[in-house]
Design a protein around this motif. Structure first.
Motif, PDB file in Angstrom:
ATOM      1  N   VAL A 100       7.885   3.347   6.597  1.00 25.37           N
ATOM      2  CA  VAL A 100       8.958   2.380   6.376  1.00 25.37           C
ATOM      3  C   VAL A 100       9.571   2.000   7.716  1.00 25.37           C
ATOM      4  CG1 VAL A 100      11.212   1.988   5.309  1.00 25.37           C
ATOM      5  CG2 VAL A 100       9.456   3.298   4.090  1.00 25.37           C
ATOM      6  N   ALA A 101       9.664   0.716   7.979  1.00 24.42           N
ATOM      7  CA  ALA A 101      10.270   0.223   9.220  1.00 24.42           C
ATOM      8  C   ALA A 101      11.652  -0.335   8.909  1.00 24.42           C
ATOM      9  CB  ALA A 101       9.403  -0.868   9.848  1.00 24.42           C
ATOM     10  N   ALA A 116       8.994   7.268  -5.784  1.00 20.87           N
ATOM     11  CA  ALA A 116      10.079   7.456  -4.813  1.00 20.87           C
ATOM     12  C   ALA A 116      11.185   6.434  -5.023  1.00 20.87           C
ATOM     13  CB  ALA A 116       9.534   7.353  -3.393  1.00 20.87           C
ATOM     14  N   ASP A 117      12.424   6.911  -4.979  1.00 20.22           N
ATOM     15  CA  ASP A 117      13.591   6.032  -5.122  1.00 20.22           C
ATOM     16  C   ASP A 117      13.661   5.100  -3.914  1.00 20.22           C
ATOM     17  OD1 ASP A 117      16.020   4.800  -5.357  1.00 20.22           O
ATOM     18  OD2 ASP A 117      17.196   6.630  -5.550  1.00 20.22           O
ATOM     19  N   PRO A 118      13.597   3.768  -4.102  1.00 21.83           N
ATOM     20  CA  PRO A 118      13.630   2.844  -2.955  1.00 21.83           C
ATOM     21  C   PRO A 118      14.949   2.867  -2.206  1.00 21.83           C
ATOM     22  CG  PRO A 118      13.775   1.636  -5.019  1.00 21.83           C
ATOM     23  CD  PRO A 118      13.456   3.046  -5.380  1.00 21.83           C
ATOM     24  N   ALA A 153       0.826  -1.207   0.000  1.00 21.02           N
ATOM     25  CA  ALA A 153       0.000   0.000   0.000  1.00 21.02           C
ATOM     26  C   ALA A 153       0.861   1.259   0.000  1.00 21.02           C
ATOM     27  CB  ALA A 153      -0.926  -0.007   1.215  1.00 21.02           C
ATOM     28  N   LEU A 154       1.931   1.254   0.768  1.00 24.83           N
ATOM     29  CA  LEU A 154       2.809   2.428   0.818  1.00 24.83           C
ATOM     30  C   LEU A 154       3.555   2.591  -0.505  1.00 24.83           C
ATOM     31  CD1 LEU A 154       3.828   4.736   2.622  1.00 24.83           C
ATOM     32  CD2 LEU A 154       5.717   3.254   3.311  1.00 24.83           C
ATOM     33  N   LEU A 198      13.142  10.196   1.053  1.00 25.75           N
ATOM     34  CA  LEU A 198      11.897  10.370   0.305  1.00 25.75           C
ATOM     35  C   LEU A 198      10.724   9.611   0.921  1.00 25.75           C
ATOM     36  CD1 LEU A 198      13.351   9.950  -3.307  1.00 25.75           C
ATOM     37  CD2 LEU A 198      12.988  12.074  -2.019  1.00 25.75           C
ATOM     38  N   TRP A 199      10.977   8.857   1.973  1.00 27.22           N
ATOM     39  CA  TRP A 199       9.952   7.982   2.537  1.00 27.22           C
ATOM     40  C   TRP A 199       9.602   8.373   3.966  1.00 27.22           C
ATOM     41  CZ3 TRP A 199       7.967   4.033  -0.503  1.00 27.22           C
ATOM     42  CH2 TRP A 199       8.650   3.766  -1.677  1.00 27.22           C
TER      43      TRP A 199
END
Length: 313
Positions: free
Chosen positions: A230-231, A177-179, A169-170, A184-185
């Motif tokens: 993000v975890a 967004a660049d992973p 979902a995120l 960016l997260w």
């Protein structure tokens, strides 16, 4: 005081030893409120304040220390005397481990142990508290740390890696967004504050604030599953969710951390046949898991694009 119930003194000694009502209540199979009520009842009957209660636990007052010195050794003598009469069944084995390790790592594997050794009677307990093998009816524990615990044997099982993970979902919410760029997260605060290590070793800058902070890894992981942010996932617990497609690794970088998982047990367990079977089995399982994680981290590093920072190394 009349005849003071022995149970009140027994619970007093337990609370005094642990310095924490929650942990003492767990060991005594009571609710925290019930145990707290018993301690206040004891104070009322003795007409003495025995504990100072604070946000980080309880501490003995001067009166409490005097009572502890007077009665603790009697209970220790009783425990030692009764230990002589405890009947040990060689097939019965009590294992204590962290709840996340229990559900994510041990449970998916333990069926193979039961299939190979149907004679075993396993009692699996999940707890974050350190085991007192002198008093707790536990044969072996799996614990997370640097492997130094006083008065027990400790064997390294496997290492731990951390990696940023996010839900589908995120990812759909932030498609461009660049992973590999964590700035960016939306980030979720790690209870062990590992994001600081991540940015120091991998690069980038930590955010001024996190979307939310969590005090347990289980809660952090749940928030990531719900798409909150993000975890920084510990792979022992995050990998089953990654394999199932419920969480996704961002980027291709795995960070190896100093803490690891260890098999912890008292000297007496070496004479327990069930323990010896379990130790041999878990060593093999841990070796296979460790090799697979090493391979994953090496492959990720090999597949990582050659950035300017990597070229300069």
């Amino acid at each position: 005081m009349g005849r003071l119930p022995l149970s009140l003194l027994q619970q007093f000694v337990l609370v005094a030893r642990l310095g924490n009502l929650s942990r003492a209540a767990e060991q005594a199979s009571l609710t925290v409120s019930a145990l707290s009520h018993q301690m206040r009842q004891l104070e009322q009957r003795m007409e003495r304040k025995l504990f100072d209660r604070g946000p980080r636990g309880v501490q003995l007052t001067a009166e409490g220390r005097r009572l502890m010195e007077a009665v603790a050794h009697h209970f220790e003598g009783i425990e030692l005397a009764m230990a002589t009469y405890q009947c040990r069944r060689e097939a019965a084995l009590t294992i204590s481990t962290l709840s996340g390790v229990m559900s994510s790592w041990l449970m998916p594997r333990v069926a193979s142990l039961v299939a190979m050794h149907p004679e075993l009677e396993l009692n699996l307990q999940s707890s974050s508290a350190l085991v007192d093998f002198a008093r707790d009816p536990v044969d072996v524990a799996i614990r997370y740390g640097k492997g130094h615990w006083h008065g027990v044997r400790s064997e390294h099982l496997f290492d731990e890696w951390i990696v940023p993970v996010a839900s589908s979902a995120l990812l759909q919410h932030l498609p461009g967004a660049d992973p590999g760029d964590m700035s960016l997260w939306p980030l979720l605060g790690d209870p062990s504050e590992r994001w600081r290590d991540w940015f120091e070793q991998i690069g980038g800058h930590a955010p001024r604030r996190f979307v939310a902070q969590f005090d347990t890894t289980d809660a952090l992981q749940r928030a990531a599953l719900e798409g909150m942010g993000v975890a920084l996932g510990r792979m022992v617990m995050a990998r089953p969710l990654i394999d199932a497609g419920l969480l996704h690794v961002l980027g291709q970088r795995y960070l190896h951390i100093p803490e690891a998982y260890h098999l912890v047990y008292p000297e007496r367990s070496l004479g327990h046949a069930g323990f010896r079977v379990f130790r041999e089995w878990i060593r093999e399982e841990a070796h296979r898991y460790g090799e697979s994680m090493t391979y994953m981290s090496v492959q990720a590093s090999a597949d990582m694009p050659m950035t300017e920072s990597r070229k300069g190394k």
